[in-house]
Design a protein around this motif. Structure first.
Motif, PDB file in Angstrom:
ATOM      1  N   ALA A 199     -10.531 -10.578  10.425  1.00  0.00           N
ATOM      2  CA  ALA A 199     -10.653  -9.637   9.321  1.00  0.00           C
ATOM      3  C   ALA A 199     -11.168 -10.404   8.106  1.00  0.00           C
ATOM      4  O   ALA A 199     -10.480 -11.256   7.571  1.00  0.00           O
ATOM      5  N   ALA A 200     -12.409 -10.124   7.717  1.00  0.00           N
ATOM      6  CA  ALA A 200     -12.988 -10.831   6.579  1.00  0.00           C
ATOM      7  C   ALA A 200     -12.535 -10.218   5.266  1.00  0.00           C
ATOM      8  O   ALA A 200     -12.358 -10.918   4.279  1.00  0.00           O
ATOM      9  N   LEU A 201     -12.343  -8.914   5.272  1.00  0.00           N
ATOM     10  CA  LEU A 201     -11.916  -8.230   4.055  1.00  0.00           C
ATOM     11  C   LEU A 201     -10.841  -7.216   4.393  1.00  0.00           C
ATOM     12  O   LEU A 201     -10.911  -6.560   5.426  1.00  0.00           O
ATOM     13  N   GLN A 202      -9.842  -7.100   3.522  1.00  0.00           N
ATOM     14  CA  GLN A 202      -8.767  -6.148   3.764  1.00  0.00           C
ATOM     15  C   GLN A 202      -8.500  -5.336   2.514  1.00  0.00           C
ATOM     16  O   GLN A 202      -8.117  -5.892   1.484  1.00  0.00           O
TER      17      GLN A 202
ATOM     18  N   GLY B 198      -9.166 -14.099  -2.181  1.00  0.00           N
ATOM     19  CA  GLY B 198      -8.409 -15.079  -1.423  1.00  0.00           C
ATOM     20  C   GLY B 198      -7.987 -14.473  -0.102  1.00  0.00           C
ATOM     21  O   GLY B 198      -7.410 -13.395  -0.089  1.00  0.00           O
ATOM     22  N   HIS B 199      -8.300 -15.110   1.008  1.00  0.00           N
ATOM     23  CA  HIS B 199      -7.952 -14.640   2.338  1.00  0.00           C
ATOM     24  C   HIS B 199      -8.328 -13.178   2.550  1.00  0.00           C
ATOM     25  O   HIS B 199      -7.549 -12.394   3.080  1.00  0.00           O
ATOM     26  N   GLY B 200      -9.521 -12.804   2.131  1.00  0.00           N
ATOM     27  CA  GLY B 200     -10.010 -11.449   2.383  1.00  0.00           C
ATOM     28  C   GLY B 200      -9.439 -10.376   1.476  1.00  0.00           C
ATOM     29  O   GLY B 200      -9.670  -9.199   1.693  1.00  0.00           O
ATOM     30  N   LYS B 201      -8.679 -10.789   0.481  1.00  0.00           N
ATOM     31  CA  LYS B 201      -8.107  -9.787  -0.423  1.00  0.00           C
ATOM     32  C   LYS B 201      -8.502 -10.080  -1.861  1.00  0.00           C
ATOM     33  O   LYS B 201      -8.804 -11.227  -2.208  1.00  0.00           O
ATOM     34  N   LYS B 202      -8.468  -9.035  -2.682  1.00  0.00           N
ATOM     35  CA  LYS B 202      -8.730  -9.226  -4.096  1.00  0.00           C
ATOM     36  C   LYS B 202      -7.434  -9.700  -4.742  1.00  0.00           C
ATOM     37  O   LYS B 202      -6.423  -9.011  -4.664  1.00  0.00           O
ATOM     38  N   VAL B 203      -7.440 -10.880  -5.330  1.00  0.00           N
ATOM     39  CA  VAL B 203      -6.208 -11.434  -5.877  1.00  0.00           C
ATOM     40  C   VAL B 203      -6.102 -11.163  -7.376  1.00  0.00           C
ATOM     41  O   VAL B 203      -5.082 -10.688  -7.860  1.00  0.00           O
ATOM     42  N   PHE B 204      -7.144 -11.487  -8.111  1.00  0.00           N
ATOM     43  CA  PHE B 204      -7.169 -11.195  -9.545  1.00  0.00           C
ATOM     44  C   PHE B 204      -8.456 -10.471  -9.886  1.00  0.00           C
ATOM     45  O   PHE B 204      -9.471 -10.655  -9.239  1.00  0.00           O
TER      46      PHE B 204
ATOM     47  N   LYS C  49     -16.045 -13.620   0.182  1.00  0.00           N
ATOM     48  CA  LYS C  49     -16.926 -13.206  -0.913  1.00  0.00           C
ATOM     49  C   LYS C  49     -18.353 -12.916  -0.456  1.00  0.00           C
ATOM     50  O   LYS C  49     -18.968 -11.968  -0.923  1.00  0.00           O
ATOM     51  N   SER C  50     -18.840 -13.691   0.504  1.00  0.00           N
ATOM     52  CA  SER C  50     -20.202 -13.427   0.994  1.00  0.00           C
ATOM     53  C   SER C  50     -20.271 -12.119   1.768  1.00  0.00           C
ATOM     54  O   SER C  50     -21.270 -11.407   1.712  1.00  0.00           O
ATOM     55  N   THR C  51     -19.193 -11.810   2.498  1.00  0.00           N
ATOM     56  CA  THR C  51     -19.135 -10.528   3.199  1.00  0.00           C
ATOM     57  C   THR C  51     -19.135  -9.393   2.189  1.00  0.00           C
ATOM     58  O   THR C  51     -19.833  -8.391   2.351  1.00  0.00           O
ATOM     59  N   LEU C  52     -18.359  -9.571   1.128  1.00  0.00           N
ATOM     60  CA  LEU C  52     -18.234  -8.530   0.115  1.00  0.00           C
ATOM     61  C   LEU C  52     -19.595  -8.189  -0.496  1.00  0.00           C
ATOM     62  O   LEU C  52     -19.946  -7.018  -0.621  1.00  0.00           O
TER      63      LEU C  52
END
Lengths: 271, 322
Positions: free
Chosen positions: B59-62, B256-262, B84-87
């Motif tokens: 899972a690249a993005l969650q 970070g780890h496929g999630k938006k952190v900040f 980030k590149s996937t995004l």
């Protein structure tokens, strides 16, 4: 686009087939390919298919993953079938104009399709369970006797391993360049043949340049490590046969004998 | 027909206001009324899985929800493999999300009949090492490739290409040289111009400074910041280095780890510099200096972003002290 091509790719997992000596797998694949041409009856193909199914189960590679790889040869398969279906002389079954389907043609086309499918799945099973490095090690080891005839075995193995290693890299590169050009409005899905060919230029030029650049870098890196070919080179992981490899050879031999027997013995129930 | 489209656009946005955590984005929240007319990209709970159905499935993005309005300078930061590149490839429709929706100006970009080519002209994406995509015989015709694909006539293409090359600071004497004879930094400029010539509203640059020496890096970053001011477009600068972006952007999205952190202003993001380290990132060096100074008892604010700001703050603190 290239995601579907599983031929030549390695599938990372743990299984009995993965842990076998790569030499066994190469010999086994060769034996399997020959066996497909030895048998000529549906019963024989059934044996071949069963053997392959057992091997797939032993490899822990998902069946869906292997079947997806078949899509790449679908067109080839259909063309072969069509030719065999319409161009084999014999007893006519159906006739459309100048095309006619014969009984022999039908049987031959079906057999050919089965043979091709098994061939592709069988050989891709080898690459799915063996890393390119292992594969070339095994080829080098199997071809070793030819060194006496001054065949440059090590160089051949090295070239093969480089070529194999570069397949995924160049595929990835193609994908990247394609995406970059699509982002600039390129259209790779055009139906128009001339436009299709034209659209390849922005893809192929950067791809060739990158291939040359990589080749250059690699040559430089090899020279920097004082690469001088195979003479006097030792291996970190030399190939040594284990008990299970001998067992595998035995099973292969048994399988091959059955295939030969199916061909030679005039059993009445064979079609 | 336009009516219905607008109405659906409206409902989408209202739903989103309920979903997104815009509360913490004090500086960035736009009033609800402006949102409906605002242009830009909206991600709604987007996930992306690579190699679905195989053992390599990752899972690249969650569950990413993100809003990218017009005319904003955004830094997208994340460690290698943070997604980030996937995004960025989702933003211009190169990848299709496994779940969730990507909206451009309120319309789902993966709906039938959506003009992807127009989207890609509006959302320009400059990949990492963009010079690897150059292919034409001379710089000018390479930059004209994009506009030509949009179906514009020769004269307009040429005009746009020349303008784009000027905007990236390419001298006219290079227009007719082969792109392969240029230096590394110039190649990159030419490649950026190739995307710029499509006149995008939103320009995404994936690690535009990768592989450049410090001087080339500063030149490219300065150029991007200049472009932002001159062309008033949205720029998304993808990077793994806070030092690169801190000086220029008005908003930072940390992955970070496929999630938006900040997702906040740089000053607010850098307050979390300890959490950033857990993600394999670091705040700008100046943040560390200011925090150390405060730990030693100096009465300074720690939110300086540049060396100049930090110097002024230290001087001020020194004066305040008896």
């Amino acid at each position: 686009m290239f995601k579907d091509i599983t031929i030549g790719q390695y599938y990372q997992t743990e299984s009995l087939l993965h842990s076998l000596d790569p030499r066994v797998k190469i010999v086994g694949t060769l034996a399997y390919i020959i066996s497909l041409f030895v048998v000529d009856s549906f019963a024989g193909y059934l044996v071949c298919a069963l053997f392959l199914i057992v091997m797939i189960r032993l490899s822990n590679v998902p069946v869906g993953y292997i079947v997806r790889g078949m899509r790449a040869i679908l067109i080839l398969l259909l063309i072969t079938m069509a030719f065999n279906l319409f161009l084999t002389p014999g007893e006519t079954l159906v006739k459309f104009g100048f095309l006619k389907i014969t009984k022999q043609g039908l049987a031959f086309a079906v057999k050919m399709a089965i043979r091709l499918s098994l061939l592709v799945i069988g050989s891709s099973l080898m690459t799915l369970t063996t890393t390119p490095n292992q594969l070339t090690d095994a080829i080098e080891s199997l071809l070793n006797p030819l060194k006496r005839l001054r065949v440059p075995v090590h160089e051949i193995a090295m070239m093969m391993s480089i070529a194999l290693r570069f397949i995924p890299i160049l595929m990835e590169e193609t994908d990247k360049i394609m995406k970059a050009q699509i982002a600039r409005g390129a259209d790779f899905e055009s139906k128009n043949l001339i436009k299709k060919i034209q659209s390849l230029v922005p893809l192929l030029v950067p791809l060739f340049i990158s291939a040359f650049r990589r080749a250059n870098d690699l040559a430089m890196a090899m020279e920097a490590r004082c690469y001088r070919g195979g003479a006097g080179r030792t291996k970190m992981k030399p190939l040594v046969y284990q008990g299970r490899d001998q067992g595998a050879y035995f099973i292969l031999l048994a399988y091959f004998c059955i295939c030969v027997a199916l061909r030679l013995l005039p059993l009445p129930f064979l079609v | 027909m336009t009516d219905t489209a607008e109405v659906t656009g409206l409902t989408d946005e209202t739903e989103l206001t309920g979903l997104s955590d815009t509360g913490e984005l004090a500086g960035l929240t736009v009033t609800a009324e402006r949102k409906w007319t605002a242009m830009g990209i909206t991600l709604e709970n987007v996930s992306y899985v690579y190699e679905q159905g195989t053992a390599m499935q990752t899972a690249a993005l969650q569950g990413i929800s993100l809003e990218i309005p017009d005319n904003q300078f955004i830094g997208l930061i994340g460690h290698t493999g943070s997604g980030k590149s996937t995004l960025v490839q989702l933003l211009n429709g190169l990848l299709r999300p496994t779940s969730g929706r990507v909206l451009y100006n309120g319309k789902d970009i993966h709906e039938d009949g959506f003009d992807k080519k127009a989207l890609r002209a509006n959302v320009g994406l400059v990949f990492q090492y963009p010079e690897h995509q150059l292919f034409e015989v001379d710089v000018l015709s390479d930059v004209m490739y994009g506009p030509k694909n949009l179906g514009l006539d020769e004269a307009t293409c040429k005009k746009r290409a020349i303008q784009a090359l000027e905007n990236v600071g390419m001298k006219e004497k290079y227009f007719k040289t082969s792109p392969f004879d240029l230096s590394g930094g110039q190649k990159r400029r030419a490649a950026i111009a190739g995307v710029l010539a499509m006149n995008p509203r939103i320009l995404i640059l994936d690690e535009p400074t990768a592989g450049l020496d410090p001087r080339g890096r500063d030149e490219i970053l300065g150029l991007i910041s200049e472009m932002k001011q001159k062309l008033s477009m949205t720029i998304i600068l993808v990077s793994h280095s806070m030092d690169d972006v801190a000086r220029y952007v008005e908003r930072i999205v940390v992955m970070g780890h496929g999630k938006k952190v900040f997702d906040d202003t740089p000053r607010n993001v850098f307050k979390h510099y300890i959490e950033l380290e857990d993600l394999g990132l670091s705040a700008p060096q100046i943040t560390y200096i200011m925090n150390t100074l405060r730990d030693y008892g100096m009465d300074v604010h720690t939110d300086a972003l540049t060396v100049e700001e930090a110097a002024a703050e230290i001087l001020r603190a020194a004066k305040r002290q008896p």
